[in-house]
Design an enzyme around this catalytic site. Structure first.
Site, PDB file in Angstrom:
ATOM      1  N   ARG A 148      -1.748  -9.249  14.125  1.00 33.69           N
ATOM      2  CA  ARG A 148      -2.015  -7.794  13.406  1.00 33.69           C
ATOM      3  C   ARG A 148      -2.914  -8.129  12.189  1.00 33.69           C
ATOM      4  O   ARG A 148      -3.815  -7.307  12.148  1.00 33.69           O
ATOM      5  CB  ARG A 148      -0.945  -7.248  13.228  1.00 33.69           C
ATOM      6  CG  ARG A 148       0.022  -6.901  14.162  1.00 33.69           C
ATOM      7  CD  ARG A 148       1.207  -5.673  13.748  1.00 33.69           C
ATOM      8  NE  ARG A 148       1.883  -5.992  12.875  1.00 33.69           N
ATOM      9  CZ  ARG A 148       3.161  -6.603  13.089  1.00 33.69           C
ATOM     10  NH1 ARG A 148       3.661  -6.729  14.281  1.00 33.69           N
ATOM     11  NH2 ARG A 148       4.030  -6.789  12.168  1.00 33.69           N
ATOM     12  N   ARG A 187      11.240  -9.517   5.821  1.00 36.09           N
ATOM     13  CA  ARG A 187      11.723  -8.221   6.212  1.00 36.09           C
ATOM     14  C   ARG A 187      12.745  -8.391   7.654  1.00 36.09           C
ATOM     15  O   ARG A 187      13.373  -7.460   7.783  1.00 36.09           O
ATOM     16  CB  ARG A 187      10.829  -7.103   6.820  1.00 36.09           C
ATOM     17  CG  ARG A 187       9.643  -6.805   5.734  1.00 36.09           C
ATOM     18  CD  ARG A 187       8.856  -5.772   6.194  1.00 36.09           C
ATOM     19  NE  ARG A 187       8.340  -5.799   7.244  1.00 36.09           N
ATOM     20  CZ  ARG A 187       7.294  -5.148   7.688  1.00 36.09           C
ATOM     21  NH1 ARG A 187       6.650  -4.065   6.960  1.00 36.09           N
ATOM     22  NH2 ARG A 187       6.775  -5.509   8.996  1.00 36.09           N
ATOM     23  N   LYS A 226       0.669  -1.169   0.045  1.00 33.78           N
ATOM     24  CA  LYS A 226      -0.118   0.072   0.007  1.00 33.78           C
ATOM     25  C   LYS A 226       0.975   1.468  -0.068  1.00 33.78           C
ATOM     26  O   LYS A 226       0.507   2.086  -0.686  1.00 33.78           O
ATOM     27  CB  LYS A 226      -0.875  -0.056   1.079  1.00 33.78           C
ATOM     28  CG  LYS A 226      -1.755   1.147   1.221  1.00 33.78           C
ATOM     29  CD  LYS A 226      -2.958   0.745   2.197  1.00 33.78           C
ATOM     30  CE  LYS A 226      -2.483   0.614   3.795  1.00 33.78           C
ATOM     31  NZ  LYS A 226      -2.648   1.565   4.780  1.00 33.78           N
ATOM     32  N   ARG A 267     -11.782   4.242   9.158  1.00 28.63           N
ATOM     33  CA  ARG A 267     -11.419   2.790   9.623  1.00 28.63           C
ATOM     34  C   ARG A 267     -12.917   2.089  10.223  1.00 28.63           C
ATOM     35  O   ARG A 267     -12.884   0.927  10.516  1.00 28.63           O
ATOM     36  CB  ARG A 267     -10.677   3.147  10.791  1.00 28.63           C
ATOM     37  CG  ARG A 267      -9.197   2.884  11.067  1.00 28.63           C
ATOM     38  CD  ARG A 267      -8.537   1.666  10.382  1.00 28.63           C
ATOM     39  NE  ARG A 267      -7.096   1.271  10.937  1.00 28.63           N
ATOM     40  CZ  ARG A 267      -5.992   1.959  10.620  1.00 28.63           C
ATOM     41  NH1 ARG A 267      -5.944   3.141   9.727  1.00 28.63           N
ATOM     42  NH2 ARG A 267      -5.024   1.513  11.477  1.00 28.63           N
TER      43      ARG A 267
HETATM   44  P1  AMP Z   1      -1.845   2.698  10.944  1.00 30.22           P
HETATM   45  O1  AMP Z   1      -0.606   3.125  10.426  1.00 30.22           O
HETATM   46  O2  AMP Z   1      -2.974   3.187   9.594  1.00 30.22           O
HETATM   47  O3  AMP Z   1      -1.807   1.036  10.839  1.00 30.22           O
HETATM   48  O4  AMP Z   1      -2.436   3.308  12.214  1.00 30.22           O
HETATM   49  C1  AMP Z   1      -1.838   2.969  13.297  1.00 30.22           C
HETATM   50  C2  AMP Z   1      -2.611   3.001  14.441  1.00 30.22           C
HETATM   51  O5  AMP Z   1      -2.976   4.484  14.723  1.00 30.22           O
HETATM   52  C3  AMP Z   1      -3.866   2.321  14.425  1.00 30.22           C
HETATM   53  O6  AMP Z   1      -3.583   0.838  15.004  1.00 30.22           O
HETATM   54  C4  AMP Z   1      -4.813   2.979  15.349  1.00 30.22           C
HETATM   55  O7  AMP Z   1      -4.646   2.753  16.768  1.00 30.22           O
HETATM   56  C5  AMP Z   1      -4.763   4.293  14.940  1.00 30.22           C
HETATM   57  N1  AMP Z   1      -5.323   4.885  13.926  1.00 30.22           N
HETATM   58  C6  AMP Z   1      -4.959   5.143  12.729  1.00 30.22           C
HETATM   59  N2  AMP Z   1      -5.899   5.863  11.821  1.00 30.22           N
HETATM   60  C7  AMP Z   1      -7.128   5.392  12.651  1.00 30.22           C
HETATM   61  C8  AMP Z   1      -8.271   5.980  12.481  1.00 30.22           C
HETATM   62  N3  AMP Z   1      -9.023   6.249  11.349  1.00 30.22           N
HETATM   63  N4  AMP Z   1      -9.271   5.433  13.277  1.00 30.22           N
HETATM   64  C9  AMP Z   1      -8.814   5.130  14.502  1.00 30.22           C
HETATM   65  N5  AMP Z   1      -7.745   4.839  14.780  1.00 30.22           N
HETATM   66  C10 AMP Z   1      -6.737   5.097  13.963  1.00 30.22           C
END
Ligand code: AMP
Length: 192
Positions: free
Chosen positions: A143, A130, A15, A91
């Site tokens: 995860r 990785r 991504k 999300r």
């Molecule tokens: P990511 O890098 O997108 O995997 O985000 C890392 C963490 O940030 C996630 O596991 C959530 O705890 C939080 N997070 C990121 N985007 C959101 C969102 N749109 N809504 C809620 N939590 C978020």
């Protein structure tokens, strides 16, 4: 025409690479809510501290907080002019509803949600390759299943709104990007 799109994909789906290609090609602004929260954490802001604990638990930051942050960002001139690539937001279906409202108020709508589809077996192989310390098979599985759990209702939301495009994420970066471009360009041309 300024593009407004959402990208979805498991960890290890490529991504990040496709986001860079999309920004380069369509000139839209990349918004990663994960990056925004990590930056807030680095800066030690109140948001960063609260969000940091939630992120460490693998939970989601509350919808109202996220909607506030993203709403503010989407109102900035660069995005109004150039469009946006949303990565990590929405999300939840409630975030998706809010996004729809925010864009509608601006006189826009979402063009498409691209789901980069890479089978679990393959992302597992990629992540193990990785060789990161926190990438044990158990941790990766945890995860991935969390992602699945959190994302399924969202996929249903996009599908129900006629916005979902599933793109095969296997192959070279160029091959995958060519597929992404086809679905995005079709959406832009026909607006269905
Ligand atoms: P990511 O890098 O997108 O995997 O985000 C890392 C963490 O940030 C996630 O596991 C959530 O705890 C939080 N997070 C990121 N985007 C959101 C969102 N749109 N809504 C809620 N939590 C978020």
């Amino acid at each position: 025409m300024a593009l407004r799109l959402v990208i979805l994909g498991r960890q290890g789906s490529g991504k990040g690479t496709q986001c860079a290609r999309l920004v380069d090609h369509y000139g839209c602004i990349h918004i990663s809510t994960g990056d925004m929260l990590r930056a807030a954490r680095e800066e030690g802001t109140e948001l960063g501290r609260t969000a940091g604990e939630i992120m460490d638990r693998g939970d989601l930051v509350p919808d109202d907080v996220m909607i506030g942050i993203v709403g503010e960002r989407l109102a900035k001139a660069d995005i109004m002019e150039n469009g946006v690539l949303l990565d990590g937001f929405p999300r939840t279906p409630d975030q998706a509803d809010a996004l729809e409202d925010i864009l509608e108020d601006q006189g826009f709508r979402l063009d498409v949600a691209v789901n980069l589809d890479v089978p679990v077996d393959e992302v597992m192989t990629r992540m193990l390759a990785r060789g990161r310390e926190d990438d044990t098979p158990e941790a990766i599985e945890r995860r991935l299943s969390l992602y699945e759990e959190q994302t399924e209702p969202l996929i249903d939301w996009f599908e129900g709104h006629g916005l979902l495009e599933v793109v095969d994420g296997l192959g070279t970066e160029d091959e995958v990007f060519a597929r992404v471009r086809v679905v995005v360009d079709e959406r832009l041309a026909y607006g269905y």
